[in-house]
Design an enzyme around this catalytic site. Structure first.
Site, PDB file in Angstrom:
ATOM      1  N   ASP A 212       0.813  -1.224   0.000  1.00 46.69           N
ATOM      2  CA  ASP A 212       0.000   0.000   0.000  1.00 46.69           C
ATOM      3  C   ASP A 212       0.842   1.268   0.000  1.00 46.69           C
ATOM      4  OD1 ASP A 212      -2.522   1.407   0.164  1.00 46.69           O
ATOM      5  OD2 ASP A 212      -2.090   1.789   2.269  1.00 46.69           O
ATOM      6  N   SER A 236      -6.835   5.971  -0.080  1.00 46.50           N
ATOM      7  CA  SER A 236      -7.144   4.660  -0.657  1.00 46.50           C
ATOM      8  C   SER A 236      -8.630   4.373  -0.489  1.00 46.50           C
ATOM      9  CB  SER A 236      -6.333   3.570   0.043  1.00 46.50           C
ATOM     10  OG  SER A 236      -4.946   3.832  -0.040  1.00 46.50           O
ATOM     11  N   GLN A 286      -5.439  -1.289  -6.734  1.00 49.83           N
ATOM     12  CA  GLN A 286      -6.033  -0.336  -5.800  1.00 49.83           C
ATOM     13  C   GLN A 286      -6.602   0.850  -6.563  1.00 49.83           C
ATOM     14  OE1 GLN A 286      -4.231   2.824  -2.770  1.00 49.83           O
ATOM     15  NE2 GLN A 286      -4.165   0.778  -1.836  1.00 49.83           N
TER      16      GLN A 286
END
Length: 297
Positions: A212, A236, A286
């Site tokens: 991430d 996110s 993502q």
């Protein structure tokens, strides 16, 4: 820089963060609790709560079943000054696969909802895409500590010295300076700053944690933007990950990333993670919110 609340080093902080406490509750769900890592902005790092949710789910699955995919939605920003509660719903246990749903809570409200699947080790077809050629090795690239260490700013110092991972961009990093040749793709090397225990589940969760850090950077890079762009807001929205093969995160891994599209204040990025000798170990996707003031106005 050590966590000012605990005084422990970044790697020990990562290990303690992923060591959840089982509350012993056994009603409709399994309940665990875990700490939040300190951040300069006060928000929980998304990779942290995602990795903790994976650990919580792993705790409820037979040891011979490894996580192979997870899909999560970030619902609310987490408070890094508060612990997190994780509830795991044992949705299904079949002959080869198990499915779990993990909800992460603070103050009684969900901050992340994730579903994960686990599988026995089974033989089957084998193929993979090839790792890109001509990639500069990590030893020839500057670390984030070397790039950001001289910068007198709390966020720069946090990224330089408080993360448990050594991250080295193949292209010019976009922390402070825009890429002179903006394209929506990049590659970087990453590994933990020290050795981790020989626990495959820990390495899989730590890989999710690190996945991430930079996955939305290709969105910025493709538009000549940097992390320090005035008024830039990013968050996110969701995160998906597939583990293909075992890997150690305390050895160099190549993270190849690309953003196929950005629209409506959102950007999508995908990534592939390879071992140094070219084995594809994981894939990532993502979508994030990306707000640029001069465009929003």
């Amino acid at each position: 820089m050590r966590d000012p609340r605990s005084g422990i080093d970044p790697l020990s902080g990562l290990l303690s963060t992923l060591d959840l406490t089982d509350t012993g509750a056994r009603t409709a769900e399994d309940i665990f609790t875990g700490p939040s890592q300190w951040t300069p902005g006060g928000r929980v790092f998304g990779g942290q709560v995602y990795a903790q949710s994976i650990i919580a789910a792993i705790r409820t699955v037979p040891e011979d079943r490894a996580i192979h995919s997870s899909h999560g939605y970030f619902l609310r920003p987490g408070d890094s000054d508060q612990p997190i509660t994780f509830s795991v719903d044992r949705i299904h246990d079949g002959r080869s696969f198990s499915t779990r749903r993990t909800q992460a809570y603070q103050n009684g409200l969900p901050i992340l909802s994730m579903i994960a699947s686990f599988q026995d080790h089974d033989p089957g077809l084998e193929h993979q895409v090839e790792m890109p050629e001509g990639i500069t090795p990590p030893e020839e690239l500057p670390s984030a500590a070397e790039v950001l260490g001289p910068v007198d700013h709390p966020v720069a110092q946090f990224w330089a010295t408080s993360r448990a991972f050594d991250i080295r961009h193949v292209e010019q990093p976009i922390y402070l300076r825009a890429d002179p040749h903006p394209v929506p793709r990049q590659a970087l090397w990453m590994k933990t700053i020290g050795t981790l225990p020989d626990d495959d589940t820990l390495h899989r969760a730590a890989l999710a944690y690190a996945s991430d850090y930079s996955i939305l950077e290709p969105v910025l890079r493709g538009h000549g933007l940097v992390w320090t762009h005035p008024g830039l807001r990013m968050a996110s929205l969701d995160h998906a990950m597939w583990w293909h093969r075992p890997a150690r995160v305390d050895e160099w891994l190549l993270y190849v990333q690309e953003s196929p599209t950005a629209t409506g204040g959102r950007g999508l990025s995908t990534g592939r993670i390879f071992t140094r000798d070219g084995v594809l170990v994981a894939s990532v996707a993502q979508e994030g919110m990306v707000r640029v003031p001069e465009i929003d106005d």
